[in-house]
Design a protein around this motif. Sequence first.
Motif, PDB file in Angstrom:
ATOM      1  N   GLN A  71      14.209  35.272 -66.517  1.00  0.00           N
ATOM      2  CA  GLN A  71      13.637  35.198 -67.388  1.00  0.00           C
ATOM      3  C   GLN A  71      13.067  33.898 -67.763  1.00  0.00           C
ATOM      4  N   GLN A  72      13.374  32.736 -67.575  1.00  0.00           N
ATOM      5  CA  GLN A  72      13.321  31.256 -67.327  1.00  0.00           C
ATOM      6  C   GLN A  72      11.983  30.870 -66.620  1.00  0.00           C
ATOM      7  N   ASP A  73      11.229  31.368 -66.322  1.00  0.00           N
ATOM      8  CA  ASP A  73      10.163  31.424 -64.847  1.00  0.00           C
ATOM      9  C   ASP A  73      10.405  29.547 -64.700  1.00  0.00           C
ATOM     10  N   LEU A  74      11.591  30.209 -63.045  1.00  0.00           N
ATOM     11  CA  LEU A  74      12.384  29.192 -63.155  1.00  0.00           C
ATOM     12  C   LEU A  74      12.309  29.564 -61.652  1.00  0.00           C
ATOM     13  N   LEU A  75      12.145  30.844 -61.017  1.00  0.00           N
ATOM     14  CA  LEU A  75      12.802  31.642 -59.693  1.00  0.00           C
ATOM     15  C   LEU A  75      11.256  31.773 -59.395  1.00  0.00           C
ATOM     16  N   ALA A  76      10.537  31.474 -57.749  1.00  0.00           N
ATOM     17  CA  ALA A  76       9.250  31.892 -57.580  1.00  0.00           C
ATOM     18  C   ALA A  76      10.326  33.549 -57.191  1.00  0.00           C
ATOM     19  N   ARG A  77      11.018  33.554 -56.217  1.00  0.00           N
ATOM     20  CA  ARG A  77      11.276  34.716 -55.536  1.00  0.00           C
ATOM     21  C   ARG A  77      12.317  34.526 -55.163  1.00  0.00           C
ATOM     22  N   ALA A  78      13.182  36.465 -54.725  1.00  0.00           N
ATOM     23  CA  ALA A  78      14.341  36.356 -55.016  1.00  0.00           C
ATOM     24  C   ALA A  78      14.918  36.953 -53.219  1.00  0.00           C
ATOM     25  N   ILE A  79      15.508  36.241 -52.237  1.00  0.00           N
ATOM     26  CA  ILE A  79      15.437  36.985 -51.039  1.00  0.00           C
ATOM     27  C   ILE A  79      16.687  37.222 -50.044  1.00  0.00           C
ATOM     28  N   ALA A  80      16.870  38.393 -50.400  1.00  0.00           N
ATOM     29  CA  ALA A  80      18.005  39.243 -50.316  1.00  0.00           C
ATOM     30  C   ALA A  80      18.787  38.874 -48.451  1.00  0.00           C
ATOM     31  N   VAL A  81      19.840  38.614 -48.013  1.00  0.00           N
ATOM     32  CA  VAL A  81      20.640  38.395 -47.358  1.00  0.00           C
ATOM     33  C   VAL A  81      21.064  39.813 -47.055  1.00  0.00           C
ATOM     34  N   GLU A  82      20.622  39.852 -45.744  1.00  0.00           N
ATOM     35  CA  GLU A  82      20.425  41.316 -44.915  1.00  0.00           C
ATOM     36  C   GLU A  82      21.726  40.717 -43.833  1.00  0.00           C
ATOM     37  N   ASP A  83      22.348  39.652 -43.351  1.00  0.00           N
ATOM     38  CA  ASP A  83      23.141  39.851 -42.386  1.00  0.00           C
ATOM     39  C   ASP A  83      24.534  38.722 -43.477  1.00  0.00           C
ATOM     40  N   GLU A  84      25.177  39.003 -44.287  1.00  0.00           N
ATOM     41  CA  GLU A  84      25.869  38.416 -45.092  1.00  0.00           C
ATOM     42  C   GLU A  84      27.598  37.813 -44.263  1.00  0.00           C
ATOM     43  N   ALA A  85      27.889  38.560 -43.808  1.00  0.00           N
ATOM     44  CA  ALA A  85      28.715  37.638 -42.355  1.00  0.00           C
ATOM     45  C   ALA A  85      28.666  36.484 -41.851  1.00  0.00           C
ATOM     46  N   THR A  86      26.904  36.066 -41.657  1.00  0.00           N
ATOM     47  CA  THR A  86      26.667  35.538 -40.341  1.00  0.00           C
ATOM     48  C   THR A  86      26.319  34.015 -41.765  1.00  0.00           C
ATOM     49  N   PHE A  87      25.641  34.702 -43.120  1.00  0.00           N
ATOM     50  CA  PHE A  87      25.173  33.678 -43.734  1.00  0.00           C
ATOM     51  C   PHE A  87      26.236  32.765 -44.189  1.00  0.00           C
ATOM     52  N   LEU A  88      27.437  34.194 -44.673  1.00  0.00           N
ATOM     53  CA  LEU A  88      28.675  33.070 -45.325  1.00  0.00           C
ATOM     54  C   LEU A  88      29.307  32.261 -44.303  1.00  0.00           C
ATOM     55  N   ARG A  89      29.458  32.529 -42.813  1.00  0.00           N
ATOM     56  CA  ARG A  89      29.857  31.398 -42.480  1.00  0.00           C
ATOM     57  C   ARG A  89      29.359  30.552 -41.998  1.00  0.00           C
ATOM     58  N   GLN A  90      27.727  30.334 -42.137  1.00  0.00           N
ATOM     59  CA  GLN A  90      26.336  29.084 -41.902  1.00  0.00           C
ATOM     60  C   GLN A  90      26.808  28.727 -43.887  1.00  0.00           C
ATOM     61  N   LEU A  91      26.998  29.438 -44.673  1.00  0.00           N
ATOM     62  CA  LEU A  91      26.797  28.473 -45.464  1.00  0.00           C
ATOM     63  C   LEU A  91      27.866  27.410 -45.080  1.00  0.00           C
ATOM     64  N   GLY A  92      28.983  28.204 -45.228  1.00  0.00           N
ATOM     65  CA  GLY A  92      30.482  27.569 -45.191  1.00  0.00           C
ATOM     66  C   GLY A  92      30.290  26.130 -44.452  1.00  0.00           C
ATOM     67  N   ASP A  93      29.527  25.946 -42.923  1.00  0.00           N
ATOM     68  CA  ASP A  93      29.666  24.706 -42.248  1.00  0.00           C
ATOM     69  C   ASP A  93      28.583  23.989 -42.918  1.00  0.00           C
ATOM     70  N   VAL A  94      27.267  24.139 -44.068  1.00  0.00           N
ATOM     71  CA  VAL A  94      26.885  23.629 -44.400  1.00  0.00           C
ATOM     72  C   VAL A  94      27.679  22.711 -45.274  1.00  0.00           C
ATOM     73  N   ARG A  95      28.727  23.343 -46.152  1.00  0.00           N
ATOM     74  CA  ARG A  95      29.366  22.932 -47.313  1.00  0.00           C
ATOM     75  C   ARG A  95      30.403  21.896 -46.981  1.00  0.00           C
TER      76      ARG A  95
END
Length: 163
Positions: A71-95
């Motif tokens: 709604q505020q024209d800030l987003l170019a595109r949204a990409i769905a995460v397929e493997d959420e378990a791996t994504f959350l592990r990697q996001l935890g590593d980034v944190r």
Amino acid sequence: MAEARWLVCHTRPRCEKKFAALLAAEALEHYLPLVESVRRYGARMKTFTKPLFAGYVFTRVPAEKRPRLHQQDLLARAIAVEDEATFLRQLGDVRTIVASGLELSVMPLLTRGRRVRIVGGPLHGLEGLVDDPSRPRGVVLSVDVLRQGLLVRIPAEQLQPLP
């Protein structure tokens, strides 16, 4: 109410913090990894925070609230995460890495055979193939007519992956 899914949100240029503020205002779970950067302007030095991954914010959004992201024209595109378990592990590593305060930089993920463009040094602008990232020896620049290539040692930070 539909299950909330993780999305990788690619924002418009320089809109990451504004988009994260929108997500916070909507009470949506999100993560925008920020790192400190120091710039020198003549004799003065200025410290500021910048996104670790330029142009990206990670968020968990229920399906019925997804339209609100646009709604505020800030987003170019949204990409769905397929493997959420791996994504959350990697996001935890980034944190963990960001919280450590250690100096870090984002590097392209280079795989064997990946086409790259050299973006620094005397070979700037040339294109080639990654030789072997597990034993990095360089980039192969091909001479197709001879069916041969030249292996050149180039630091990974001078390589830009091509689509």
